[in-house]
Structure formats: C-alpha cells, structure tokens
Design an enzyme around this catalytic site. Structure first.
Site, mmCIF file in Angstrom:
data_model
loop_
_atom_site.group_PDB
_atom_site.id
_atom_site.type_symbol
_atom_site.label_atom_id
_atom_site.label_comp_id
_atom_site.label_asym_id
_atom_site.label_seq_id
_atom_site.Cartn_x
_atom_site.Cartn_y
_atom_site.Cartn_z
ATOM 1 N N LEU A 94 26.064 35.886 -0.391
ATOM 2 C CA LEU A 94 26.287 36.507 0.925
ATOM 3 C C LEU A 94 27.567 35.982 1.566
ATOM 4 O O LEU A 94 27.994 36.489 2.612
ATOM 5 C CB LEU A 94 25.122 36.154 1.865
ATOM 6 C CG LEU A 94 23.738 36.671 1.494
ATOM 7 C CD1 LEU A 94 22.664 35.718 2.009
ATOM 8 C CD2 LEU A 94 23.526 38.056 2.058
ATOM 9 N N THR A 137 29.668 45.945 0.752
ATOM 10 C CA THR A 137 29.667 46.555 2.085
ATOM 11 C C THR A 137 29.780 48.071 1.996
ATOM 12 O O THR A 137 30.350 48.601 1.034
ATOM 13 C CB THR A 137 30.859 46.038 2.919
ATOM 14 O OG1 THR A 137 30.918 46.766 4.144
ATOM 15 C CG2 THR A 137 32.186 46.204 2.197
ATOM 16 N N TYR A 183 39.669 44.076 3.497
ATOM 17 C CA TYR A 183 38.275 43.676 3.274
ATOM 18 C C TYR A 183 37.617 44.608 2.267
ATOM 19 O O TYR A 183 37.088 44.173 1.235
ATOM 20 C CB TYR A 183 37.550 43.700 4.617
ATOM 21 C CG TYR A 183 36.042 43.543 4.595
ATOM 22 C CD1 TYR A 183 35.434 42.332 4.283
ATOM 23 C CD2 TYR A 183 35.220 44.609 4.966
ATOM 24 C CE1 TYR A 183 34.050 42.190 4.330
ATOM 25 C CE2 TYR A 183 33.840 44.480 5.028
ATOM 26 C CZ TYR A 183 33.260 43.267 4.701
ATOM 27 O OH TYR A 183 31.880 43.139 4.757
ATOM 28 N N ARG A 308 29.729 56.843 8.822
ATOM 29 C CA ARG A 308 29.076 56.157 7.713
ATOM 30 C C ARG A 308 27.616 56.506 7.678
ATOM 31 O O ARG A 308 26.805 55.959 8.403
ATOM 32 C CB ARG A 308 29.228 54.648 7.864
ATOM 33 C CG ARG A 308 30.597 54.193 7.537
ATOM 34 C CD ARG A 308 30.571 52.769 7.063
ATOM 35 N NE ARG A 308 31.890 52.230 7.219
ATOM 36 C CZ ARG A 308 32.181 51.211 7.996
ATOM 37 N NH1 ARG A 308 31.237 50.579 8.663
ATOM 38 N NH2 ARG A 308 33.402 50.799 8.086
HETATM 39 P P1 NAD Z 1 27.702 35.978 8.142
HETATM 40 O O1 NAD Z 1 29.143 35.730 8.472
HETATM 41 O O2 NAD Z 1 26.688 35.792 9.230
HETATM 42 O O3 NAD Z 1 27.263 35.027 6.921
HETATM 43 C C1 NAD Z 1 28.137 34.641 5.896
HETATM 44 C C2 NAD Z 1 27.864 33.172 5.638
HETATM 45 O O4 NAD Z 1 28.678 32.767 4.523
HETATM 46 C C3 NAD Z 1 28.265 32.272 6.828
HETATM 47 O O5 NAD Z 1 27.177 31.442 7.201
HETATM 48 C C4 NAD Z 1 29.432 31.440 6.280
HETATM 49 O O6 NAD Z 1 29.451 30.098 6.781
HETATM 50 C C5 NAD Z 1 29.154 31.474 4.776
HETATM 51 N N1 NAD Z 1 30.365 31.260 4.005
HETATM 52 C C6 NAD Z 1 31.535 31.974 4.088
HETATM 53 N N2 NAD Z 1 32.444 31.456 3.256
HETATM 54 C C7 NAD Z 1 31.845 30.396 2.636
HETATM 55 C C8 NAD Z 1 32.289 29.473 1.675
HETATM 56 N N3 NAD Z 1 33.543 29.504 1.199
HETATM 57 N N4 NAD Z 1 31.425 28.527 1.236
HETATM 58 C C9 NAD Z 1 30.165 28.473 1.727
HETATM 59 N N5 NAD Z 1 29.681 29.320 2.659
HETATM 60 C C10 NAD Z 1 30.530 30.275 3.099
HETATM 61 O O7 NAD Z 1 27.605 37.442 7.502
HETATM 62 P P2 NAD Z 1 26.308 38.357 7.237
HETATM 63 O O8 NAD Z 1 26.239 39.412 8.289
HETATM 64 O O9 NAD Z 1 25.144 37.511 6.986
HETATM 65 O O10 NAD Z 1 26.788 39.107 5.898
HETATM 66 C C11 NAD Z 1 26.471 38.615 4.604
HETATM 67 C C12 NAD Z 1 27.137 39.495 3.541
HETATM 68 O O11 NAD Z 1 26.765 40.870 3.732
HETATM 69 C C13 NAD Z 1 28.663 39.447 3.558
HETATM 70 O O12 NAD Z 1 29.113 39.467 2.249
HETATM 71 C C14 NAD Z 1 29.072 40.743 4.243
HETATM 72 O O13 NAD Z 1 30.316 41.195 3.774
HETATM 73 C C15 NAD Z 1 27.934 41.674 3.829
HETATM 74 N N6 NAD Z 1 27.735 42.752 4.829
HETATM 75 C C16 NAD Z 1 27.018 42.523 5.976
HETATM 76 C C17 NAD Z 1 26.845 43.574 6.878
HETATM 77 C C18 NAD Z 1 26.016 43.416 8.122
HETATM 78 O O14 NAD Z 1 25.662 44.435 8.745
HETATM 79 N N7 NAD Z 1 25.649 42.197 8.534
HETATM 80 C C19 NAD Z 1 27.432 44.830 6.642
HETATM 81 C C20 NAD Z 1 28.192 45.000 5.480
HETATM 82 C C21 NAD Z 1 28.320 43.946 4.574
#
Ligand code: NAD
Length: 356
Positions: A94, A137, A183, A308
């Site tokens: 994630l 995403t 992205y 979307r």
């Molecule tokens: P978020 O930013 O809340 O969580 C991402 C987590 O990854 C954070 O806690 C961050 O500290 C950790 N992280 C980032 N880089 C890191 C690294 N180098 N080492 C260790 N930890 C690291 O995001 P989210 O909303 O939980 O999204 C999770 C995934 O889902 C992402 O890949 C995002 O692109 C994808 N996504 C989410 C949504 C949504 O609606 N929330 C929509 C499309 C895609």
C-alpha cells in the site's frame, strides 16, 4: 470472530502471515483492524509511521497482540524487507505518495515512490514465489474517451464512452508538462511490470485500483495533524473547509466526477476483496462553495480526469462483491468522525493562528 469466516469455496480460512507495507496509512489501518478482528491471520505491519494503528498495537494485552508486529522501516533502503516478505505467505503493498497535490508539485518523489520504491517489493515476491496484492489506482485510466468528444455530443452520456473497464479501457494521460499524470504513469508502469513478472516468471498477483475510498483516518487536516501548506485528497479538503467554516473550494468549477466508496465496504472487498449540519449542529454558510482554478489550488502542471465510474462486471463475477453504504451514509459517518476528531483543534488554531 476469526473462525466464522470462510473462503470463496466455503472452506474455513487457514491462518496465514501477511506482510503489509504501508500498514500505517488510511487503507492499511482499516485492513489491519479487520484482519485482527475477523480473521486468524498474522500481520507484519510495515511503515514509517504507526499513529493510525497504535490502537491495534497497544496495550500488549490486546487479544490479537501476538498476531500483529509493527516494523518501522522505509522500503527505499532497508535490507529487512526481503526477510519479511520471505517469512510471509502474502505481501500487500500500500506504500505510496498518493495525494493529488503532490503529483505536479513533487513529481520526482511521486515517481520514485510509486515506481522505483515498489520495484524491490515486486522482485522479492517474484523471486521467493510469494503472492503480491499491489495497490494501484483508478487514476490509471486517466481521461475518458468521451471527454474527447464535442461538448454537445449525445455520446458523452453513453456509458460505452465513460465506464472504466479493467481489461478494455485505454489509459489516456495528458502531455508530459501536465505533471499531474506522473502518479498515474508510475502506477501504470509498476502494473505492467507486475503483469510481466506474472507472464514471464509466474508471479501470482492481484492489482487493486481503488476509486476514492473514504472514511475515518483518511489523509490529514492541514495545520492540525499534517503540514499547514499540505493539500489532502478531496473529502479531507472539504471537511477542512467545513471545520474552518470556509466555503468548499471547487477546483475549476468542480465539474470532474468521481465514484466514492466507504472504506469499510472496500475493506470487505479486500478481504474477499454527512450531512454536515446534522453532525455539527451549525447553520450552513451563505456561500457554501467557491470556485478556484486548479493552478491556484494545486499549482502549475495540474490536469484532471473528467469522470471516474467503474465497470463492476469483473469484481461481481470474481468476488460476488458490491458496496452497501450509500453516499449519504458514508459522508455522514466520515464527516462525523472528522468533526469529533478535529473540531476543537481547528477552533484553537483559528483563534490562535501563530501557534500552529
Ligand atoms: P496513505 O498515504 O494513507 O498510506 C500509505 C502509507 O504508506 C503511509 O502510511 C506511508 O507512511 C507509507 N509509506 C509510503 N512510503 C513508504 C516507504 N518508503 N516505506 C514505508 N512506508 C511507506 O494512502 P492510502 O489511502 O492508504 O492508499 C494506499 C494505496 O492505495 C496507495 O498505493 C494509493 O496509491 C492507493 N490508492 C488509494 C486510494 C484511496 O481512495 N485511498 C485511491 C487510489 C489508490
């Protein structure tokens, strides 16, 4: 609890160990909660932060204490990663920079985070024969085909021209100078790499393309639990405006369309895979929204997907899953959480702006 769940064939779920990278984020925190409360699985929760999962880690007397371990590490440069992936049955990645305001203002960090930093995760899974669930995403689709039709074309209302299908829709991004697409493009390339690892080296994988998952603990509130100049994702921006009693900022007229889904419904899918006045009791503003240009809001190089809307055929067929929570209900529970968590802190920050 744990023993009640069965797999898609009706068999009891066997306990497994999951290496969850980015477990301290919004989605990760909900997924960890669900896994602890309703399954027998163990989780190596990998992240640089753990504030959002602290309630699952402490105190050590919690009933699942022996099933969740937090590993504070940055996947960019930590040799412990491979060992954790090797010890797990499944890896869920994630970790990412995933707030739109970063895509055009921090394009390098965005590309590194979403592509380069994910490479070792894919490689270790492939080399060690471990299954990978990678979070991509819905941005991957970019703009809809319909957005290129003349504004008055009736075909724009035809779902054939806007519904997004996993295995058929093209990925249509804007020009390179529109850095917002950094992205989506990085996510697309890591998807292609995972796909190729599957085709050439037998990697077992699932790619998840979330469409705006919404709920408690999403993002941050600028100046309260995030940088004051930071711009979180759309609903967190709106709740920040609401909490500060400012009009909602509608970027470029607010015409882009999104599909929102409640985090708890979405987590159900991963496991297989308000309105405000009512919450705060305060009267609505005279001008509840204002228009703002994307350049002013996000900076140079921003661009957007017009619409979307996902096609549900594959997820219905494979998981028999459909979301249950209405937009009204998900807004109410999410904004109630935002109000409960942030209202006092925002009042203090507004009355004493230099302290934050
Ligand atoms: P978020 O930013 O809340 O969580 C991402 C987590 O990854 C954070 O806690 C961050 O500290 C950790 N992280 C980032 N880089 C890191 C690294 N180098 N080492 C260790 N930890 C690291 O995001 P989210 O909303 O939980 O999204 C999770 C995934 O889902 C992402 O890949 C995002 O692109 C994808 N996504 C989410 C949504 C949504 O609606 N929330 C929509 C499309 C895609």
């Amino acid at each position: 609890m744990a023993s009640g769940r069965v797999d898609l064939d009706g068999n009891p779920i066997k306990p497994m160990t999951i290496c969850m990278i980015g477990a301290g984020g919004f989605i990760g925190s909900h997924l960890c909660e669900k896994l602890m409360a309703e399954t027998p699985h163990k989780v190596f929760a990998v992240d640089v932060y753990n504030d959002k999962i602290k309630h699952l880690l402490e105190p050590s007397s919690l009933q699942w204490a022996d099933r969740i371990q937090f590993h504070r590490l940055n996947i960019k440069n930590d040799s412990r990663l491979e060992g954790l992936i090797r010890m797990a049955d499944l890896t869920i990645n994630l970790a990412a920079i995933c707030t739109p305001a970063d895509y055009n203002t921090r394009p390098l960090d965005t590309i590194y985070s979403n592509f380069i930093d994910a490479l070792p995760v894919v490689k270790y899974c492939s080399e060690n024969g471990k299954r990978l669930i990678h979070f991509s995403t819905c941005e991957i689709y970019g703009k809809t085909i319909g957005s290129f039709l003349p504004k008055d074309s009736p075909l724009r209302q035809d779902p054939e021209y806007y519904v997004l299908k996993e295995d058929a829709s093209p990925c249509i991004f804007g020009p390179i100078e529109k850095q917002r697409w950094s992205y989506a493009c990085a996510k697309q390339l890591i998807e292609r790499l995972i796909y190729a690892e599957g085709a050439e080296n037998g990697l077992e994988f699932t790619i998840v393309r979330p469409f705006n998952w919404i709920g408690p603990r999403m993002d941050f509130i600028p100046g309260i639990d995030g940088p004051s100049e930071g711009v979180p994702r759309v609903l967190a921006c709106f709740s920040n405006n609401l909490l500060r009693r400012e009009p909602l900022k509608l970027v470029d007229g607010g015409e882009s369309q999104r599909t929102f889904i409640y985090i708890k419904d979405a987590i159900e899918a991963v496991l297989l895979m308000i309105v405000y006045t009512k919450v705060s009791g305060e009267p609505s503003l005279d001008s509840p929204t204002i228009d703002i240009s994307s350049k002013e809001f996000y900076g140079e190089g921003y661009d957007d997907s017009d619409k979307r809307i996902p096609d549900m055929t594959i997820i219905n067929k494979q998981l028999g899953w459909n979301p249950k929570t209405s937009l009204w209900d998900l807004l109410e529970s999410t904004l109630t959480y935002q109000h409960r968590t942030y209202a006092e802190a925002i009042k203090k920050a507004i009355s004493n702006p230099t302290a934050s």
